[in-house]
Design an enzyme around this catalytic site. Structure first.
Site, PDB file in Angstrom:
ATOM      1  N   SER A 150     -36.611   7.199  43.137  1.00 43.23           N
ATOM      2  CA  SER A 150     -36.099   7.494  44.447  1.00 43.23           C
ATOM      3  C   SER A 150     -34.952   8.340  44.223  1.00 43.23           C
ATOM      4  O   SER A 150     -34.484   8.620  42.811  1.00 43.23           O
ATOM      5  CB  SER A 150     -35.505   6.067  44.931  1.00 43.23           C
ATOM      6  OG  SER A 150     -34.228   5.988  44.277  1.00 43.23           O
ATOM      7  N   LYS A 151     -34.713   9.348  45.353  1.00 43.24           N
ATOM      8  CA  LYS A 151     -33.725  10.337  45.254  1.00 43.24           C
ATOM      9  C   LYS A 151     -32.329   9.955  44.882  1.00 43.24           C
ATOM     10  O   LYS A 151     -31.538  10.393  44.147  1.00 43.24           O
ATOM     11  CB  LYS A 151     -33.792  11.192  46.407  1.00 43.24           C
ATOM     12  CG  LYS A 151     -35.138  12.114  46.614  1.00 43.24           C
ATOM     13  CD  LYS A 151     -34.851  12.930  47.639  1.00 43.24           C
ATOM     14  CE  LYS A 151     -35.099  12.461  48.891  1.00 43.24           C
ATOM     15  NZ  LYS A 151     -35.257  13.336  50.011  1.00 43.24           N
ATOM     16  N   ARG A 152     -32.126   8.348  45.297  1.00 44.17           N
ATOM     17  CA  ARG A 152     -30.651   7.753  45.332  1.00 44.17           C
ATOM     18  C   ARG A 152     -30.589   7.700  43.554  1.00 44.17           C
ATOM     19  O   ARG A 152     -29.453   7.771  43.209  1.00 44.17           O
ATOM     20  CB  ARG A 152     -30.624   6.664  45.781  1.00 44.17           C
ATOM     21  CG  ARG A 152     -29.605   6.775  47.017  1.00 44.17           C
ATOM     22  CD  ARG A 152     -29.611   5.626  47.667  1.00 44.17           C
ATOM     23  NE  ARG A 152     -30.800   4.835  47.974  1.00 44.17           N
ATOM     24  CZ  ARG A 152     -31.397   3.756  47.381  1.00 44.17           C
ATOM     25  NH1 ARG A 152     -30.304   3.052  46.659  1.00 44.17           N
ATOM     26  NH2 ARG A 152     -32.522   3.098  47.585  1.00 44.17           N
ATOM     27  N   LYS A 153     -31.648   7.229  43.014  1.00 42.82           N
ATOM     28  CA  LYS A 153     -31.311   6.823  41.434  1.00 42.82           C
ATOM     29  C   LYS A 153     -31.847   7.731  40.356  1.00 42.82           C
ATOM     30  O   LYS A 153     -31.233   7.558  39.433  1.00 42.82           O
ATOM     31  CB  LYS A 153     -32.062   5.484  41.094  1.00 42.82           C
ATOM     32  CG  LYS A 153     -31.620   4.215  41.903  1.00 42.82           C
ATOM     33  CD  LYS A 153     -32.063   2.836  41.382  1.00 42.82           C
ATOM     34  CE  LYS A 153     -32.965   2.467  42.468  1.00 42.82           C
ATOM     35  NZ  LYS A 153     -34.222   1.456  41.955  1.00 42.82           N
TER      36      LYS A 153
ATOM     37  N   ASP B 195     -33.236  16.484  50.766  1.00 41.44           N
ATOM     38  CA  ASP B 195     -33.912  17.507  49.451  1.00 41.44           C
ATOM     39  C   ASP B 195     -35.488  16.928  49.425  1.00 41.44           C
ATOM     40  O   ASP B 195     -35.681  15.679  49.315  1.00 41.44           O
ATOM     41  CB  ASP B 195     -33.115  16.996  48.181  1.00 41.44           C
ATOM     42  CG  ASP B 195     -32.075  17.964  47.938  1.00 41.44           C
ATOM     43  OD1 ASP B 195     -31.648  18.783  48.953  1.00 41.44           O
ATOM     44  OD2 ASP B 195     -31.236  17.766  47.103  1.00 41.44           O
TER      45      ASP B 195
END
Ligand code: GLU
Length: 507
Positions: free
Chosen positions: A256-259, A20
């Protein structure tokens, strides 16, 4: 386009299609664009897709779609071509080889055959001995044969830069002034698979695409001395640099995209933020508010206003906190500012997705949506919030669900309140369309007058309690758009049917 026709400035954004699109891509694009449009140059989209391990095929299209959604349009790019095509690094592989060959021939770079295991072991030992980590140049000055005789050898070499002892570590940054970076390691510039690393590719591409200003995140500051070395070694003119402050979470960590779901650009679309609000928000993250004639801060501004007096020196180098409360506020401002037809139109995809409306709403449904949109325009922060407020207007009277909390909040008076409401509204004439502001016919003022006289005067119940049961009956919820206007839009038949349905429920 010939070189002569190139604009006075040429800037680029260079996302990697690894999933994304990151909100940082939009943020960089915005600042790149503001300067480009102010100066009248070209803005270029380049796709840096040489990291094959992290490559995701659908990601590039998402980059196009989200940036276009934001109104950030490029002059050259992989989808539209341009004088320096191709704009995808994976299609430019032949471009890099001669540059790498020149670095090798001039002794600025060397082959390295060290296996990943050896490199890991080397790093571990350096850490254990508290030595600075970095490549120990085991391969430097050796032929393949000489190196093959030693342990930790692999067949496919990488190419490393030979960083000189006197490498220049400071450079001028348009935002930060003179910047110092740490001494770099002997950076790999060509990987074992033959692909250039970011460092070689970015320098070659920025040169070949005649980029004048490199605007990128501050995480690249430590790479800039390496890039400047490459420019020097290759005899190329270096562009100017502007390193934008990184976006940070409330706890100051890097987004970050993870968090953080809000690191994904598509998240803002899904939530129903308006692209113009998001653009304004991204600008404010690193740029001061505008000033009006009296010197007051103005936080709401268009891209045109933003770019008109754009100046790198005004960019705040301190990592901005990504505070979504500010975006919520801005989004509300922009929503309230929309022309009503535009607003209704922007609600459509959300209502379709949520099953409130079908794919091809009828003219009657669109007209009703426009009326409902007027009622909710000041009541929502994001477009996605419209669904529960709009849904009751598009459901059959018998299918309206009464929410548990609304039912629980009805109170003991509900049956007699509903009886009185039914009686007074039943007596209202709905043969005409009603004249706005008049108290006859089926319109909000007439409905309000009838209910007030029946419930507040007639039953002696306070307004707050009196209107709860009718509200729940027509909307199914405790919170709804304004009650009398809602009843007007629903019409007498539906209103009475819904009041009766709840009344019977309570019998
Ligand atoms: N591909 C790099 C990134 O995704 C581009 C950095 C640059 O603009 O030089 O951040």
């Amino acid at each position: 386009m010939t070189k002569e026709k190139l604009g006075p400035v040429r800037l680029r954004v260079a996302p990697s299609p690894t999933g994304d699109p990151h909100v940082g891509t939009a943020y960089m694009s915005l600042f790149n664009l503001a300067f480009t449009r102010k100066e009248g140059g070209q803005f270029i989209l380049r796709i840096e897709d040489t990291d094959r391990a992290r490559f995701r095929a659908d990601s590039e299209q998402q980059v196009f779609d989200t940036l276009h959604w934001l109104g950030f349009h490029w002059d050259e790019g992989p989808d539209i071509g341009g004088p320096m095509a191709p704009y995808r690094q994976s299609e430019r592989l032949d471009t890099y080889a001669p540059y790498a060959a020149r670095l090798l021939a001039d002794g600025h770079a060397y082959y390295c055959w060290c296996s990943t295991e050896r490199l890991a072991q080397m790093r571990e030992e350096q850490q254990k001995n508290k030595q600075p980590t970095g490549y120990d140049r085991l391969c430097y000055g050796k032929t393949r044969e000489e190196r093959a005789a030693l342990p930790g050898f692999t067949e496919t070499p990488v190419v490393r830069m030979l960083i000189p002892d006197d490498v220049e570590l400071t450079f001028e940054d348009l935002i930060r002034g003179t910047v110092s970076a740490p001494r770099p390691d002997d950076q790999v510039v060509v990987k074992a698979d033959g692909f250039p690393t970011y460092h070689l590719a970015v320098v070659v591409d920025d040169h070949e695409m005649a980029i004048t200003h490199v605007v990128r995140g501050e995480e690249w500051i430590s790479s800039t001395p390496k890039h400047l070395l490459l420019y020097k070694w290759l005899g190329l003119e270096a562009p100017k640099f502007a390193h934008m402050p990184l976006l940070r979470n409330l706890d100051k960590s890097k987004i970050s995209k993870r968090k953080n779901p809000a690191a994904r650009l598509t998240w803002f679309q899904e939530q129903g933020y308006l692209p113009e609000a998001l653009g304004n928000f991204l600008a404010l993250l690193a740029y001061p508010p505008r000033q009006d004639a009296e010197g007051n801060d103005v936080e709401v501004f268009t891209f045109e206003e933003f770019k008109d007096d754009f100046d790198w020196r005004k960019v705040n180098p301190v990592g901005p906190i990504f505070d979504l409360k500010k975006l919520d506020w801005l989004n509300g401002v922009y929503i309230r500012d929309l022309e009503i037809g535009d607003f209704a139109h922007r609600l459509l995809p959300f209502l379709t997705k949520d099953g409130v409306l079908g794919d091809n709403p009828s003219l009657g449904e669109l007209a009703r949506l426009r009326s409902v949109a007027e009622l909710i325009q000041t009541r929502i922060v994001t477009l996605a919030e419209a669904t529960p407020l709009v849904a009751p207007f598009f459901v059959a009277d018998q299918a309206l669900e009464i929410a548990d909390d609304a039912r629980a909040g009805l109170g003991d008076d509900a049956p007699r309140v509903l009886d009185a409401a039914l009686e007074s509204l039943g007596a209202l004439d709905d043969t005409g369309t009603g004249v706005l502001g008049s108290e006859s016919g089926w319109n909000a003022p007439a409905i309000e007058a009838a209910l007030r006289s029946a419930l507040i005067d007639g039953l002696g119940i306070k307004a707050k309690l009196a209107f709860g049961p009718p509200r729940t009956a027509v909307s199914g919820a405790r919170i709804s758009p304004p009650l009398f206007e809602s009843m007007e839009i629903l019409g007498k038949h539906s209103t009475i049917a819904r009041l009766r349905r709840l009344r019977e429920d309570l019998a």
